[in-house]
Scaffold this active site. Structure first.
Site, short mmCIF file in Angstrom:
data_model
loop_
_atom_site.label_atom_id
_atom_site.label_comp_id
_atom_site.label_asym_id
_atom_site.label_seq_id
_atom_site.Cartn_x
_atom_site.Cartn_y
_atom_site.Cartn_z
N HIS A 183 -2.80 -11.52 -3.52
CA HIS A 183 -3.79 -11.89 -4.55
C HIS A 183 -3.12 -11.82 -5.92
CE1 HIS A 183 -7.98 -11.50 -2.53
NE2 HIS A 183 -7.09 -12.05 -1.71
N TYR A 192 -15.47 -8.50 -9.08
CA TYR A 192 -16.09 -7.26 -9.57
C TYR A 192 -17.23 -7.70 -10.49
CZ TYR A 192 -11.97 -4.55 -8.12
OH TYR A 192 -10.97 -3.94 -7.40
N PRO A 237 -13.60 4.42 -6.33
CA PRO A 237 -12.79 3.34 -5.76
C PRO A 237 -12.75 2.07 -6.60
CG PRO A 237 -14.79 3.70 -4.48
CD PRO A 237 -14.73 4.77 -5.49
N LYS A 240 -7.49 2.69 -6.55
CA LYS A 240 -6.36 3.58 -6.82
C LYS A 240 -6.24 4.75 -5.84
CE LYS A 240 -4.74 1.21 -9.96
NZ LYS A 240 -4.00 0.28 -9.13
N TYR A 295 -3.93 -2.28 -12.74
CA TYR A 295 -4.48 -2.66 -11.43
C TYR A 295 -3.36 -2.92 -10.43
CZ TYR A 295 -7.83 -4.62 -8.10
OH TYR A 295 -8.61 -4.84 -6.98
P1 FAS Z 1 -7.45 11.03 4.08
O1 FAS Z 1 -8.74 11.74 3.75
O2 FAS Z 1 -7.46 9.57 4.36
O3 FAS Z 1 -6.77 11.72 5.35
C1 FAS Z 1 -6.79 13.13 5.49
C2 FAS Z 1 -6.64 13.43 6.97
O4 FAS Z 1 -6.57 14.83 7.13
C3 FAS Z 1 -7.84 12.94 7.77
O5 FAS Z 1 -7.41 12.18 8.88
C4 FAS Z 1 -8.54 14.23 8.21
O6 FAS Z 1 -9.12 14.12 9.49
C5 FAS Z 1 -7.38 15.21 8.22
N1 FAS Z 1 -7.79 16.61 8.02
C6 FAS Z 1 -8.71 17.10 7.17
N2 FAS Z 1 -8.76 18.44 7.26
C7 FAS Z 1 -7.83 18.81 8.18
C8 FAS Z 1 -7.41 20.05 8.71
N3 FAS Z 1 -7.96 21.21 8.31
N4 FAS Z 1 -6.45 20.05 9.66
C9 FAS Z 1 -5.87 18.89 10.07
N5 FAS Z 1 -6.24 17.67 9.60
C10 FAS Z 1 -7.21 17.65 8.67
N6 FAS Z 1 -9.67 4.17 -1.84
C11 FAS Z 1 -9.49 2.92 -2.31
O7 FAS Z 1 -8.44 2.65 -2.92
N7 FAS Z 1 -10.47 1.95 -2.12
C12 FAS Z 1 -11.63 2.22 -1.43
O8 FAS Z 1 -12.49 1.34 -1.27
C13 FAS Z 1 -11.85 3.50 -0.91
N8 FAS Z 1 -12.99 3.81 -0.21
C14 FAS Z 1 -13.18 5.11 0.25
C15 FAS Z 1 -14.35 5.47 0.96
C16 FAS Z 1 -14.53 6.79 1.41
C17 FAS Z 1 -15.79 7.17 2.17
C18 FAS Z 1 -13.55 7.77 1.15
C19 FAS Z 1 -13.75 9.21 1.60
C20 FAS Z 1 -12.40 7.42 0.45
C21 FAS Z 1 -12.19 6.09 0.01
N9 FAS Z 1 -11.03 5.70 -0.69
C22 FAS Z 1 -10.82 4.46 -1.16
C23 FAS Z 1 -10.00 6.65 -0.90
C24 FAS Z 1 -9.17 6.71 0.35
O9 FAS Z 1 -8.69 5.44 0.66
C25 FAS Z 1 -8.13 7.75 0.12
O10 FAS Z 1 -7.50 7.60 -1.13
C26 FAS Z 1 -7.09 7.75 1.21
O11 FAS Z 1 -7.75 7.90 2.43
C27 FAS Z 1 -6.14 8.92 0.93
O12 FAS Z 1 -5.44 9.15 2.08
P2 FAS Z 1 -5.06 10.66 2.50
O13 FAS Z 1 -4.56 11.39 1.31
O14 FAS Z 1 -4.23 10.51 3.71
O15 FAS Z 1 -6.47 11.36 2.86
C1 PHB Z 2 -12.14 -2.83 -0.58
O1 PHB Z 2 -11.83 -3.97 -0.18
O2 PHB Z 2 -12.60 -1.94 0.19
C2 PHB Z 2 -11.98 -2.49 -2.04
C3 PHB Z 2 -11.27 -3.36 -2.84
C4 PHB Z 2 -11.12 -3.05 -4.19
C5 PHB Z 2 -11.69 -1.90 -4.69
C6 PHB Z 2 -12.40 -1.03 -3.87
C7 PHB Z 2 -12.55 -1.32 -2.53
O3 PHB Z 2 -11.56 -1.62 -6.02
#
Ligand code: FAS
Ligand code: PHB
Length: 389
Positions: free
Chosen positions: A72, A200, A292, A296, A384
């Protein structure tokens, strides 16, 4: 059991670090609380910065991302009936890659398995010991048996609700938090995206985002109340509300269908300092959370992993501790810039419950300035697409 680097958390942070370490001949074990299918069932991020894409290639896990990811070169910003484009490629020379976090995680699991990587699933009662000594370890229960993994270093990649951050004494930790008074209701539908780029939208009814995963899989979000639950929203109600929050000509193009996933994510900004305590290093959501809006979350986890991987590589291969000693300072410098950008973009595009008429005029003036001023667009575009590591 013993390894060089114990990694708590098998999400994108932990898996990427483990795969990069493997490539440098450094041993690691990933301890994951859930099953692999459960981790892959989470629908999260959708946009990769070039830095993250580069790390996937460096980890030897980028082939499918290259083949299936969408390049993109810009994004659309809608304000009421108006819509304008911010051209990342023209302003920064850099595009972003649209490739879902689910697929990133799937590719990293596949790469670890192909390399014979050790991932222990369904671990319980994980406890870190000796992080402030020369002989740290991680204890856990799996299949009813208590184990201890001795190691040189521990990477806390266990997300916001993990055990790593609380292991750092409260007297050492400094935490910063802002909770937003709204959430994002997101759905996934097997329908073609409404536009070839992301949209957006700041509408009088609230924020909306039109995104995608591929040519037949769309991801949409609308700002919702924190008291909402996914079941409060029928698919028809979601589509109607989305249509009202995007420009009419775009809404007329919208192809709807049944949701195959529907969830609500709360929005918060959060940072813990420092990101290192002795031989424990926090990475990704274990250390920081962003709303989100600026895409980032995953991408800032990636830069943490870059700094930590380089530091550990230098320790083991060059006998230098400069990288690990500077990890927290270097990671936080970029984390705070991502926090600021995510906060800025969230305030620019959402309707806040306590917004006064004056606040609304300020928001509209800032959007108009972004629309009319290339310098403003360049600042947004540089953030971005991803600031340098
Ligand atoms: P994660 O949370 O992905 O992974 C952590 C891992 O540790 C998990 O698999 C968990 O099961 C494990 N864990 C936890 N406690 C533990 C323990 N005690 N022992 C062993 N394992 C354990 N970011 C975006 O850029 N765009 C988005 O649209 C977006 N949407 C999101 C929606 C939601 C609901 C959430 C919660 C986050 C979202 N994020 C988004 C942010 C997300 O993408 C995170 O930045 C990304 O998952 C970060 O990855 P990790 O640091 O690996 O953490
Ligand atoms: C998504 O595709 O899930 C998405 C993309 C851009 C954002 C947040 C979420 O800023």
């Amino acid at each position: 059991m013993r390894t060089q680097v114990a990694i708590i958390g098998g999400g994108p942070s932990g898996l990427l670090l483990s795969q990069l370490l493997h490539g440098a001949g450094i041993a690691s074990v990933v301890l994951e609380r859930q099953t692999k299918d459960y981790v892959l069932g989470r629908i999260r991020a959708g946009v990769l910065e070039q830095g993250m894409a580069g790390l996937m290639r460096k980890a030897g896990a980028g082939a499918r991302m290259e083949a299936e990811g969408f390049v993109h070169e810009g994004t659309q910003i809608a304000s009421g009936p108006e819509m304008f484009r911010v051209d990342f490629a023209a302003l920064t020379g850099t595009p972003v890659l649209v490739y879902g976090q689910t697929e990133v995680t799937r590719d990293l699991y596949a790469a670890r398995e192909a390399a014979g990587g050790e991932i222990v699933y369904r671990v319980e009662d994980v406890v870190i010991d000796g992080a402030d000594t020369q002989a740290p370890g991680v204890s856990y229960t799996v299949d009813g048996a208590r184990q201890r993994l001795a190691c040189d270093f521990i990477a806390g990649c266990d997300g916001f609700h993990g055990v790593s951050r609380p292991t750092i004494p409260a007297s050492v930790r400094r935490e910063y938090e802002k909770v937003y008074p709204f959430g994002w209701l997101g759905i996934l539908s097997e329908t073609p995206p409404v536009d070839h780029e992301l949209i957006y939208s700041n509408s009088e009814r609230g924020f909306a985002l039109c995104s995608m995963r591929n040519a037949q899989l769309s991801r949409y979000y609308i700002q919702c109340s924190l008291t909402d639950r996914p079941d409060d929203w029928t698919d028809a109600a979601f589509w109607d509300e989305l249509r009202r929050r995007i420009p009419e000509e775009t809404a007329d193009q919208l192809i709807t269908g049944p949701s195959i996933e529907k969830s609500i994510a709360p929005l918060r900004s959060f940072v813990t300092e420092p990101m290192r305590w002795g031989r424990l290093f926090l990475c990704g959501d274990a250390a920081h959370i962003v709303p989100p809006t600026g895409a980032k979350g995953l991408n800032t986890a990636a830069s943490d992993i870059h700094y930590l991987f380089e530091g550990l590589r230098e320790h083991y291969l060059d006998g230098s501790d400069e990288g690990i000693d500077r990890y927290s300072e270097r990671a936080l410098l970029r984390v705070w810039k991502a926090e600021h950008f995510s906060w800025w973009m969230t305030n620019l595009l959402h309707r806040l419950p306590d917004q006064t008429a004056f606040d609304l005029r300020m928001q509209q003036a800032e959007i108009a300035f972004l629309r009319d001023n290339l310098s403003a667009q360049k600042v947004m575009a540089e953030n971005y697409v991803g600031l340098p590591y």
